[in-house]
Design a protein around this motif. Structure first.
Motif, mmCIF file in Angstrom:
data_model
loop_
_atom_site.group_PDB
_atom_site.id
_atom_site.type_symbol
_atom_site.label_atom_id
_atom_site.label_comp_id
_atom_site.label_asym_id
_atom_site.label_seq_id
_atom_site.Cartn_x
_atom_site.Cartn_y
_atom_site.Cartn_z
ATOM 1 N N HIS A 71 -29.600 66.625 -18.670
ATOM 2 C CA HIS A 71 -29.365 67.543 -17.535
ATOM 3 C C HIS A 71 -29.586 66.800 -16.215
ATOM 4 O O HIS A 71 -28.794 66.949 -15.276
ATOM 5 C CB HIS A 71 -30.305 68.750 -17.644
ATOM 6 N N LYS A 74 -26.685 64.457 -15.531
ATOM 7 C CA LYS A 74 -25.440 65.177 -15.223
ATOM 8 C C LYS A 74 -25.496 65.888 -13.875
ATOM 9 O O LYS A 74 -24.521 65.898 -13.126
ATOM 10 C CB LYS A 74 -25.164 66.196 -16.323
ATOM 11 N N ASN A 75 -26.649 66.463 -13.541
ATOM 12 C CA ASN A 75 -26.761 67.333 -12.367
ATOM 13 C C ASN A 75 -27.622 66.780 -11.242
ATOM 14 O O ASN A 75 -27.791 67.444 -10.224
ATOM 15 C CB ASN A 75 -27.320 68.694 -12.790
ATOM 16 N N ASP A 83 -34.924 74.730 -10.980
ATOM 17 C CA ASP A 83 -33.933 73.783 -11.489
ATOM 18 C C ASP A 83 -34.230 73.439 -12.946
ATOM 19 O O ASP A 83 -33.322 73.314 -13.764
ATOM 20 C CB ASP A 83 -33.931 72.485 -10.671
#
Length: 104
Positions: A71, A74-75, A83
């Motif tokens: 995650h 990717k983000n 978050d």
């Protein structure tokens, strides 16, 4: 005479084994206690931690640690606990248990 020596050596080994085993257990328990204290004192940066470091958090195994890393890659970096909640398998209970251990 040979039988007496063998019997003496066996008796000595049998009598000293429990003392050695207890000493070994005591050392293991002491190491475990120190390790637990170190884990409690450690603050883990969720944005830089590797799989092994993430697994020091309560409730995180290898698969959740990998999910956090994926995650993050990717983000981008986590900025808040909100978050972190976006990671599959991470919920509010996890955050509550680890809030004092996680840094951003």
């Amino acid at each position: 005479m040979k039988g007496f020596i063998q019997a003496s050596l066996i008796a000595l080994a049998v009598l000293s084994a429990p003392a050695y085993a207890g000493d070994k257990e005591a050392k293991h328990e002491a190491k475990a206690a120190v390790s637990k204290k170190a884990e409690k004192l450690a603050v883990i940066n969720i944005n830089t931690a590797d799989v092994n470091q993430l697994q020091l958090l309560k409730g995180i195994g290898a698969s959740k640690a990998l999910a956090i890393i994926e995650h993050r890659e990717k983000n981008g970096k986590f900025k808040s606990f909100d978050d972190l909640l976006k990671v599959k398998g991470i919920g509010s209970k996890f955050v509550a248990k680890n809030k004092s251990t996680i840094a951003f």
